[in-house]
Design a protein around this motif. Structure first.
Motif, short mmCIF file in Angstrom:
data_model
loop_
_atom_site.label_atom_id
_atom_site.label_comp_id
_atom_site.label_asym_id
_atom_site.label_seq_id
_atom_site.Cartn_x
_atom_site.Cartn_y
_atom_site.Cartn_z
N UNK A 182 -8.12 -3.37 0.53
CA UNK A 182 -8.05 -3.80 -0.87
C UNK A 182 -6.62 -3.68 -1.40
N UNK A 183 -5.89 -2.62 -1.04
CA UNK A 183 -4.48 -2.44 -1.38
C UNK A 183 -4.24 -2.59 -2.89
N UNK A 184 -4.50 -1.53 -3.62
CA UNK A 184 -4.39 -1.58 -5.07
C UNK A 184 -3.42 -0.51 -5.56
N UNK A 185 -2.89 -0.71 -6.76
CA UNK A 185 -1.99 0.29 -7.34
C UNK A 185 -2.11 0.24 -8.86
N UNK A 186 -1.71 1.34 -9.47
CA UNK A 186 -1.70 1.43 -10.92
C UNK A 186 -0.38 0.92 -11.47
N UNK A 187 -0.47 0.30 -12.66
CA UNK A 187 0.70 -0.15 -13.40
C UNK A 187 0.67 0.51 -14.77
N UNK A 188 1.78 1.09 -15.19
CA UNK A 188 1.82 1.76 -16.49
C UNK A 188 1.88 0.72 -17.60
N UNK A 189 0.94 0.80 -18.55
CA UNK A 189 0.88 -0.16 -19.66
C UNK A 189 1.29 0.46 -20.99
N UNK A 190 1.35 1.79 -21.03
CA UNK A 190 1.78 2.53 -22.21
C UNK A 190 2.16 3.92 -21.71
N UNK A 191 2.59 4.80 -22.61
CA UNK A 191 3.05 6.12 -22.20
C UNK A 191 2.00 6.88 -21.42
N UNK A 192 2.22 7.02 -20.11
CA UNK A 192 1.35 7.76 -19.19
C UNK A 192 -0.10 7.25 -19.21
N UNK A 193 -0.24 5.97 -19.48
CA UNK A 193 -1.52 5.29 -19.35
C UNK A 193 -1.32 4.15 -18.36
N UNK A 194 -2.09 4.18 -17.29
CA UNK A 194 -1.89 3.26 -16.17
C UNK A 194 -3.18 2.48 -15.93
N UNK A 195 -3.03 1.22 -15.51
CA UNK A 195 -4.19 0.36 -15.25
C UNK A 195 -4.10 -0.20 -13.83
N UNK A 196 -5.21 -0.14 -13.12
CA UNK A 196 -5.35 -0.73 -11.79
C UNK A 196 -6.37 -1.85 -11.88
N UNK A 197 -6.05 -3.01 -11.31
CA UNK A 197 -6.99 -4.12 -11.31
C UNK A 197 -7.48 -4.36 -9.89
N UNK A 198 -8.79 -4.19 -9.70
CA UNK A 198 -9.42 -4.45 -8.40
C UNK A 198 -9.42 -5.94 -8.15
N UNK A 199 -9.02 -6.42 -6.94
CA UNK A 199 -8.77 -7.85 -6.75
C UNK A 199 -9.99 -8.75 -6.59
N UNK A 200 -11.15 -8.23 -6.20
CA UNK A 200 -12.29 -9.10 -5.95
C UNK A 200 -12.97 -9.54 -7.24
#
Length: 276
Positions: free
Chosen positions: A1-19
């Motif tokens: 699946x190869x996923x990672x978190x992206x920071x969207x605000x101060x120390x809040x991160x979002x990961x989007x599952x690809x399927x």
């Protein structure tokens, strides 16, 4: 699946599952973290854990925004060894505790045509019931950060939770807000959904980052526009029911398209008939 978190605000991160484009949100505080939603299978949850560990070594608490498979079937992997608290609305807890086989079967039937490999894994997925029920609101301390879990009312399901991180101006909306497709009405309360989103909007500012259940993070204007369409959908359902119109006629005018509109109309008629 190869996923990672992206920071969207101060120390809040979002990961989007690809399927299925499901979002998982990671809130990091001092010595503690919070994971919102756990994906669909043990395999997905293990990759999610690795991605979270790439961001923070801190122990996490879990939140399920609702009881649908793509938001909570990873609980057993992410909440074990050592055991971790899992928060969810009390009705989501009841569904996972009392109807696990039904939830697995519904999940399989929902995605078997589009994602057969994922569907095949769901039948063997161990379901872990959340440990901490939320009725209307619960406030958590996540390493010195105030995080509010709130049930805004019936909408996508009867058990939706939103997660508000005030110091970062982030609102995790679960499937009450959708970006990558139309709202999913299969288990919904379309006549009450607009009120739930209105409650959600009361937690926002002009600069709030809203994390939908699926798709890209959005702004408040996107949520307001979706709220308007939900209001229009509810009005069409009420008018159609009053006029004894078949659900198909309501669906033809739905702002979300005919197929979602038909599901919404049938659910809304059931609400009005007292059978939902």
């Amino acid at each position: 699946m190869s996923v990672r978190f992206v920071e969207v605000a101060d120390r809040v991160h979002v990961l989007r599952e690809p399927l299925l484009h499901v979002n998982v949100t990671l809130v990091v505080g001092d010595g503690a973290a919070l994971l919102v939603d756990t994906l669909s299978t043990a395999a997905q949850a293990r990759e999610l854990a690795d991605a979270a560990r790439a961001v923070t070594p801190h122990p996490w608490t879990l939140v399920n925004t609702h009881h649908h498979f793509d938001h909570c079937f990873g609980n057993a992997t992410l909440a074990a060894d050592p055991p971790r608290p899992v928060y969810a609305h009390e009705l989501a807890i009841a569904a996972l505790r009392d109807r696990p086989d039904e939830l697995r079967r519904a999940a399989y039937e929902e995605i078997r045509d589009e994602q057969p490999a994922l569907a095949a894994q769901l039948g063997d997925t161990e379901l872990l019931t959340p440990t901490h029920p939320v009725h209307s609101e619960t406030v958590l301390d996540v390493g010195g950060r105030r995080v509010v879990l709130r049930h805004p009312g019936r909408g996508h399901t009867d058990a939706d939770l939103v997660v508000h991180v005030p110091d970062a101006d982030v609102l995790v909306a679960g499937d009450l807000v959708e970006q990558s497709g139309p709202p999913a009405f299969e288990e919904s309360y379309p006549l009450q959904w607009p009120d739930a989103v209105a409650e959600l909007l009361r937690l926002t500012t002009p600069s709030t980052v809203v994390v939908p259940g699926h798709g890209e993070p959005v702004d408040v204007e996107f949520v307001r526009a979706q709220h308007t369409r939900l209001v229009d959908q509810a009005w069409l359902i009420r008018a159609g029911h009053t006029g004894n119109a078949p659900p198909e006629r309501v669906a033809a005018e739905s702002p979300f398209g005919a197929r979602p509109g038909l599901i919404a109309a049938r659910r809304g008629y059931a609400e009005l008939d007292g059978t939902a």
